[in-house]
Design a protein around this motif. Sequence first.
Motif, PDB file in Angstrom:
ATOM      1  N   THR A 101     -14.420  -5.307  49.229  1.00  0.00           N
ATOM      2  CA  THR A 101     -14.926  -3.873  49.756  1.00  0.00           C
ATOM      3  C   THR A 101     -14.763  -3.504  48.728  1.00  0.00           C
ATOM      4  OG1 THR A 101     -12.383  -3.471  50.910  1.00  0.00           O
ATOM      5  CG2 THR A 101     -14.177  -4.440  52.122  1.00  0.00           C
ATOM      6  N   VAL A 102     -13.898  -3.145  47.968  1.00  0.00           N
ATOM      7  CA  VAL A 102     -13.355  -2.243  46.417  1.00  0.00           C
ATOM      8  C   VAL A 102     -13.933  -3.082  45.143  1.00  0.00           C
ATOM      9  CG1 VAL A 102     -12.416  -1.341  47.384  1.00  0.00           C
ATOM     10  CG2 VAL A 102     -11.225  -2.823  46.442  1.00  0.00           C
ATOM     11  N   ASN A 103     -14.960  -2.294  44.190  1.00  0.00           N
ATOM     12  CA  ASN A 103     -14.413  -3.353  42.989  1.00  0.00           C
ATOM     13  C   ASN A 103     -12.929  -3.446  42.518  1.00  0.00           C
ATOM     14  OD1 ASN A 103     -13.944  -1.111  41.525  1.00  0.00           O
ATOM     15  ND2 ASN A 103     -15.398  -0.509  41.715  1.00  0.00           N
ATOM     16  N   ALA A 104     -13.386  -3.847  40.915  1.00  0.00           N
ATOM     17  CA  ALA A 104     -11.616  -4.873  40.422  1.00  0.00           C
ATOM     18  C   ALA A 104     -10.426  -3.520  39.642  1.00  0.00           C
ATOM     19  CB  ALA A 104     -11.817  -5.934  39.550  1.00  0.00           C
ATOM     20  N   SER A 105     -11.448  -2.639  39.972  1.00  0.00           N
ATOM     21  CA  SER A 105     -11.100  -1.594  38.970  1.00  0.00           C
ATOM     22  C   SER A 105      -9.916  -0.685  39.495  1.00  0.00           C
ATOM     23  CB  SER A 105     -11.840  -0.657  37.948  1.00  0.00           C
ATOM     24  OG  SER A 105     -13.161   0.011  38.740  1.00  0.00           O
ATOM     25  N   LYS A 106     -10.666  -0.065  41.422  1.00  0.00           N
ATOM     26  CA  LYS A 106     -10.314   0.305  41.659  1.00  0.00           C
ATOM     27  C   LYS A 106      -8.875  -0.775  42.775  1.00  0.00           C
ATOM     28  CE  LYS A 106     -13.220   3.307  43.097  1.00  0.00           C
ATOM     29  NZ  LYS A 106     -14.469   3.632  45.104  1.00  0.00           N
ATOM     30  N   ALA A 107      -9.316  -1.909  42.854  1.00  0.00           N
ATOM     31  CA  ALA A 107      -8.325  -2.786  43.557  1.00  0.00           C
ATOM     32  C   ALA A 107      -6.911  -2.455  42.333  1.00  0.00           C
ATOM     33  CB  ALA A 107      -8.521  -4.539  43.315  1.00  0.00           C
ATOM     34  N   THR A 108      -6.795  -2.865  41.306  1.00  0.00           N
ATOM     35  CA  THR A 108      -6.078  -3.032  40.353  1.00  0.00           C
ATOM     36  C   THR A 108      -4.996  -1.801  40.115  1.00  0.00           C
ATOM     37  OG1 THR A 108      -7.784  -2.678  38.662  1.00  0.00           O
ATOM     38  CG2 THR A 108      -6.539  -4.718  38.732  1.00  0.00           C
ATOM     39  N   THR A 109      -5.851  -0.616  40.327  1.00  0.00           N
ATOM     40  CA  THR A 109      -5.153   0.694  40.537  1.00  0.00           C
ATOM     41  C   THR A 109      -4.376   1.237  42.028  1.00  0.00           C
ATOM     42  OG1 THR A 109      -7.427   1.493  39.376  1.00  0.00           O
ATOM     43  CG2 THR A 109      -5.728   3.067  40.280  1.00  0.00           C
ATOM     44  N   LEU A 110      -5.140   0.614  42.641  1.00  0.00           N
ATOM     45  CA  LEU A 110      -4.366   0.607  44.285  1.00  0.00           C
ATOM     46  C   LEU A 110      -3.537  -0.100  44.094  1.00  0.00           C
ATOM     47  CD1 LEU A 110      -6.708   0.095  46.666  1.00  0.00           C
ATOM     48  CD2 LEU A 110      -5.179   2.134  46.421  1.00  0.00           C
ATOM     49  N   THR A 111      -3.066  -1.047  42.605  1.00  0.00           N
ATOM     50  CA  THR A 111      -1.425  -1.778  42.707  1.00  0.00           C
ATOM     51  C   THR A 111      -0.749  -1.557  41.965  1.00  0.00           C
ATOM     52  OG1 THR A 111      -2.092  -3.577  41.012  1.00  0.00           O
ATOM     53  CG2 THR A 111      -3.013  -4.426  43.339  1.00  0.00           C
ATOM     54  N   LEU A 112      -1.661  -0.112  41.431  1.00  0.00           N
ATOM     55  CA  LEU A 112       0.287   1.158  40.993  1.00  0.00           C
ATOM     56  C   LEU A 112       1.146   1.181  42.508  1.00  0.00           C
ATOM     57  CD1 LEU A 112      -1.964   3.160  38.738  1.00  0.00           C
ATOM     58  CD2 LEU A 112      -0.738   1.696  38.362  1.00  0.00           C
ATOM     59  N   PHE A 113       1.440   0.904  43.338  1.00  0.00           N
ATOM     60  CA  PHE A 113       1.848   1.511  44.809  1.00  0.00           C
ATOM     61  C   PHE A 113       2.757  -0.059  44.059  1.00  0.00           C
ATOM     62  CE2 PHE A 113       3.388   0.576  48.609  1.00  0.00           C
ATOM     63  CZ  PHE A 113       3.369   1.749  49.288  1.00  0.00           C
ATOM     64  N   GLU A 114       2.396  -0.519  43.355  1.00  0.00           N
ATOM     65  CA  GLU A 114       3.693  -1.976  42.870  1.00  0.00           C
ATOM     66  C   GLU A 114       5.227  -1.318  42.553  1.00  0.00           C
ATOM     67  OE1 GLU A 114       3.993  -6.764  41.379  1.00  0.00           O
ATOM     68  OE2 GLU A 114       1.862  -5.733  42.081  1.00  0.00           O
ATOM     69  N   PRO A 115       4.766  -1.102  40.948  1.00  0.00           N
ATOM     70  CA  PRO A 115       5.654  -0.573  40.457  1.00  0.00           C
ATOM     71  C   PRO A 115       6.302   0.782  41.067  1.00  0.00           C
ATOM     72  CG  PRO A 115       3.589   0.105  39.264  1.00  0.00           C
ATOM     73  CD  PRO A 115       3.525  -0.829  40.148  1.00  0.00           C
ATOM     74  N   LEU A 116       6.275   1.135  41.831  1.00  0.00           N
ATOM     75  CA  LEU A 116       6.477   2.114  42.592  1.00  0.00           C
ATOM     76  C   LEU A 116       7.654   1.512  43.595  1.00  0.00           C
ATOM     77  CD1 LEU A 116       6.890   5.224  43.932  1.00  0.00           C
ATOM     78  CD2 LEU A 116       5.154   4.895  45.098  1.00  0.00           C
ATOM     79  N   VAL A 117       7.190   0.125  44.629  1.00  0.00           N
ATOM     80  CA  VAL A 117       8.417  -0.325  45.949  1.00  0.00           C
ATOM     81  C   VAL A 117       8.728  -0.380  44.705  1.00  0.00           C
ATOM     82  CG1 VAL A 117       8.094  -1.407  46.994  1.00  0.00           C
ATOM     83  CG2 VAL A 117       6.434  -0.003  47.283  1.00  0.00           C
ATOM     84  N   ALA A 118       8.541  -1.602  43.797  1.00  0.00           N
ATOM     85  CA  ALA A 118      10.041  -1.751  42.729  1.00  0.00           C
ATOM     86  C   ALA A 118      10.916  -1.527  42.338  1.00  0.00           C
ATOM     87  CB  ALA A 118       9.275  -3.360  41.688  1.00  0.00           C
ATOM     88  N   ALA A 119      10.919  -0.097  41.203  1.00  0.00           N
ATOM     89  CA  ALA A 119      11.676   0.979  41.254  1.00  0.00           C
ATOM     90  C   ALA A 119      12.110   0.936  42.336  1.00  0.00           C
ATOM     91  CB  ALA A 119      10.800   2.223  41.170  1.00  0.00           C
ATOM     92  N   ILE A 120      11.784   0.932  43.962  1.00  0.00           N
ATOM     93  CA  ILE A 120      12.927   1.905  44.647  1.00  0.00           C
ATOM     94  C   ILE A 120      13.380   0.486  45.423  1.00  0.00           C
ATOM     95  CG2 ILE A 120      12.461   2.018  47.074  1.00  0.00           C
ATOM     96  CD1 ILE A 120      10.074   4.080  47.023  1.00  0.00           C
ATOM     97  N   PHE A 121      13.174  -0.901  45.171  1.00  0.00           N
ATOM     98  CA  PHE A 121      13.158  -1.946  45.074  1.00  0.00           C
ATOM     99  C   PHE A 121      14.478  -1.570  44.132  1.00  0.00           C
ATOM    100  CE2 PHE A 121      10.709  -4.481  48.146  1.00  0.00           C
ATOM    101  CZ  PHE A 121      10.953  -3.525  49.405  1.00  0.00           C
ATOM    102  N   ALA A 122      14.443  -1.301  42.897  1.00  0.00           N
ATOM    103  CA  ALA A 122      15.527  -1.338  42.101  1.00  0.00           C
ATOM    104  C   ALA A 122      16.755  -0.813  41.841  1.00  0.00           C
ATOM    105  CB  ALA A 122      14.716  -1.647  40.544  1.00  0.00           C
ATOM    106  N   ILE A 123      16.263   0.839  42.604  1.00  0.00           N
ATOM    107  CA  ILE A 123      17.496   1.328  42.421  1.00  0.00           C
ATOM    108  C   ILE A 123      18.069   0.851  44.172  1.00  0.00           C
ATOM    109  CG2 ILE A 123      17.836   3.703  43.670  1.00  0.00           C
ATOM    110  CD1 ILE A 123      15.210   4.570  42.016  1.00  0.00           C
ATOM    111  N   VAL A 124      17.881   0.191  44.548  1.00  0.00           N
ATOM    112  CA  VAL A 124      18.464   0.446  46.575  1.00  0.00           C
ATOM    113  C   VAL A 124      19.045  -0.882  46.258  1.00  0.00           C
ATOM    114  CG1 VAL A 124      18.674   0.223  48.779  1.00  0.00           C
ATOM    115  CG2 VAL A 124      16.511   1.415  48.079  1.00  0.00           C
ATOM    116  N   LEU A 125      18.914  -2.134  45.497  1.00  0.00           N
ATOM    117  CA  LEU A 125      19.452  -3.605  45.654  1.00  0.00           C
ATOM    118  C   LEU A 125      19.400  -3.391  44.386  1.00  0.00           C
ATOM    119  CD1 LEU A 125      16.020  -4.831  47.837  1.00  0.00           C
ATOM    120  CD2 LEU A 125      18.497  -4.167  47.957  1.00  0.00           C
ATOM    121  N   VAL A 126      18.933  -3.438  43.270  1.00  0.00           N
ATOM    122  CA  VAL A 126      19.827  -3.919  41.984  1.00  0.00           C
ATOM    123  C   VAL A 126      21.046  -2.916  41.618  1.00  0.00           C
ATOM    124  CG1 VAL A 126      19.283  -4.553  39.261  1.00  0.00           C
ATOM    125  CG2 VAL A 126      18.134  -5.401  41.592  1.00  0.00           C
TER     126      VAL A 126
END
Length: 218
Positions: A165-190
């Motif tokens: 339903t979305v093109n590759a550029s928008k899909a990869t832009t939406l995956t910017l949520f991943e570093p946000l979650v990774a940073a939160i996990f890195a703070i809380v867990l690591v």
Amino acid sequence: IYPLAFYSSMHYAGITIGTVVSIGSAPLIAAILERFFDRKALSAIWFLSFICGVLGVTMLSMGESHAVLDGTNQWNKYFGIFLGLVAATTYSLYSWAAKRLIDRGVASKAAMGMIMGGGAVILLPTLLVTGGGLLQSSTNLLVAGYMMLIPMFLGYLLFGFGLKTVNASKATTLTLFEPLVAAIFAIVLVGEHVSWLGWIGMLLIFICILILSKTENA
């Protein structure tokens, strides 16, 4: 190449920087691929979201405490950033190729299964050479099983559905949520630490995702 470069980037540069570089630079590369190969124009809304995302991931990367890199020299960090750029390029190529297959009538599950399955076969030699640690404890096997079932199988299956339903550029832009979650996990867990600059970066990433989500809903 993508998983090897991605996880090696986190190993050398740290979880936050490795994830930010690998995922954060992918949308621009995907947009360039679409612009030159598919002749797709990029909207002003996408550029606005991309600027917010890039500023966000840059500030998040700058906001990471250098204390977490004890024992890792600067050259290792630069090497990790380089590997992150390699990962971003191959990730964008993978997303663009998967989107092309889906647009040509290939079912998303078939496209993702072929790409991920083919990649797994190519990666098998690395398992034979470096996979001895997997058998050292049950915990290692459980972590490997989780990585196969959740981030790899389920995550990329859902990513394939999203590409319908979305093109590759928008899909990869939406995956910017991943570093946000990774940073939160890195703070809380690591136990990694992020300064106020990093927190502002997280907010900008959230704004980036919110802009794109509103655009898709419209």
